[in-house]
Write a protein that holds these residues in place. Structure first.
Motif, mmCIF file in Angstrom:
data_model
loop_
_atom_site.group_PDB
_atom_site.id
_atom_site.type_symbol
_atom_site.label_atom_id
_atom_site.label_comp_id
_atom_site.label_asym_id
_atom_site.label_seq_id
_atom_site.Cartn_x
_atom_site.Cartn_y
_atom_site.Cartn_z
ATOM 1 N N ILE A 123 0.830 -1.197 0.000
ATOM 2 C CA ILE A 123 0.000 0.000 0.000
ATOM 3 C C ILE A 123 0.868 1.252 0.000
ATOM 4 C CG2 ILE A 123 -1.736 1.268 1.330
ATOM 5 C CD1 ILE A 123 -2.476 -1.508 2.599
ATOM 6 N N GLY A 124 0.604 2.159 -0.948
ATOM 7 C CA GLY A 124 1.240 3.465 -0.900
ATOM 8 C C GLY A 124 0.766 4.199 0.338
ATOM 9 N N TYR A 125 1.703 4.866 1.022
ATOM 10 C CA TYR A 125 1.362 5.488 2.301
ATOM 11 C C TYR A 125 2.015 6.862 2.388
ATOM 12 C CZ TYR A 125 0.106 5.485 7.253
ATOM 13 O OH TYR A 125 -0.458 5.762 8.472
ATOM 14 N N LEU A 148 -0.007 -4.093 10.153
ATOM 15 C CA LEU A 148 1.214 -3.556 9.552
ATOM 16 C C LEU A 148 2.367 -4.502 9.828
ATOM 17 C CD1 LEU A 148 2.638 -1.118 8.161
ATOM 18 C CD2 LEU A 148 3.067 -0.250 10.476
ATOM 19 N N CYS A 149 3.122 -4.851 8.781
ATOM 20 C CA CYS A 149 4.281 -5.723 8.991
ATOM 21 C C CYS A 149 5.557 -5.167 8.368
ATOM 22 C CB CYS A 149 3.997 -7.145 8.510
ATOM 23 S SG CYS A 149 3.606 -7.301 6.767
ATOM 24 N N GLY A 150 5.480 -3.991 7.738
ATOM 25 C CA GLY A 150 6.700 -3.398 7.206
ATOM 26 C C GLY A 150 6.445 -2.045 6.570
ATOM 27 N N THR A 151 7.453 -1.182 6.647
ATOM 28 C CA THR A 151 7.399 0.137 6.026
ATOM 29 C C THR A 151 8.670 0.365 5.240
ATOM 30 O OG1 THR A 151 6.076 1.025 7.851
ATOM 31 C CG2 THR A 151 7.197 2.625 6.447
ATOM 32 N N PHE A 152 8.525 0.784 3.999
ATOM 33 C CA PHE A 152 9.663 1.168 3.164
ATOM 34 C C PHE A 152 9.577 2.682 2.989
ATOM 35 C CE2 PHE A 152 9.363 -3.190 0.876
ATOM 36 C CZ PHE A 152 9.897 -3.814 1.985
ATOM 37 N N ILE A 166 3.829 0.637 2.541
ATOM 38 C CA ILE A 166 3.710 -0.262 3.680
ATOM 39 C C ILE A 166 3.209 -1.621 3.208
ATOM 40 C CG2 ILE A 166 3.332 1.589 5.344
ATOM 41 C CD1 ILE A 166 0.338 0.818 5.363
ATOM 42 N N TRP A 167 3.577 -2.634 3.965
ATOM 43 C CA TRP A 167 3.065 -3.981 3.756
ATOM 44 C C TRP A 167 2.179 -4.318 4.939
ATOM 45 C CZ3 TRP A 167 3.280 -7.189 -0.322
ATOM 46 C CH2 TRP A 167 4.189 -6.888 -1.337
#
Length: 189
Positions: A123-125, A148-152, A166-167
């Protein structure tokens, strides 16, 4: 007058309407990081590729397609067969009326029947909400039990701005030491 809502398997003949829905998001949002609207032929080829193994669904309200959702390989290696990445788009005028939930729940049920255990959403965040992206998609997934399990950080660039990605993850089945193989989705009804 009662509204008729139907979730069904997508057909290639649905591609023009599905592409119409997607076009809005390509041209006006960062919900997809795709810059250019694909041709109808390219879009049909994407559908064909997904339909080889995974469900591709549409939701109709009174006979008109109002959205679509599909699953595809999470990574593409055999060890990840029990995980799928999900995608959903609703007509931009058909939000906040329960269609997304109904469509996503139908997709999850079909994946569970296949033996898929883990669902993922990329998901774009936005760091700050703007005219191209808000936090609605993340909130929608959270309401459906995703976490939520990850943020790039700053990994997507569109409309001259950087956005995070985000994943989110949802577990829908039991993991065992002797896990049965995932069955390809059957389009027979």
């Amino acid at each position: 007058m009662e509204t008729s809502i139907t979730v069904r398997n997508a057909k290639l003949s649905d591609a023009p309407r599905i592409l119409e829905i997607y076009t809005y998001y390509v041209e006006n949002t960062v919900i997809t990081f795709e810059y250019d609207v694909p041709s109808l032929e390219e879009f049909e080829n994407r559908m064909i590729d997904i339909m080889k193994k995974y469900p591709y669904l549409v939701i109709e309200r009174d006979g008109r397609i109002e959205g679509y959702a599909y699953a595809h390989a999470f990574v593409g290696r055999a060890a990840y067969d029990w995980a799928s990445e999900l995608t959903i788009y609703l007509d931009h005028n058909a939000k906040k009326c329960g269609l997304g939930r109904k469509l996503y729940e139908a997709l999850a049920e079909r994946l569970k029947d296949m033996g898929v255990l883990n669902l993922y959403a990329c998901i774009g965040y936005p760091k700050v909400e703007d005219e191209y992206l808000n936090k609605n998609s993340a909130q929608f997934h959270e309401h459906l039990g995703f976490r939520l399990c990850g943020t790039f950080e700053n990994c997507g660039y569109k409309f001259n701005r950087w956005y995070d990605m985000i994943w989110m993850e949802k577990i829908i089945g039991e993991h065992t030491d002797d896990q049965a193989p995932v069955k390809p989705y059957s389009y027979t009804e």
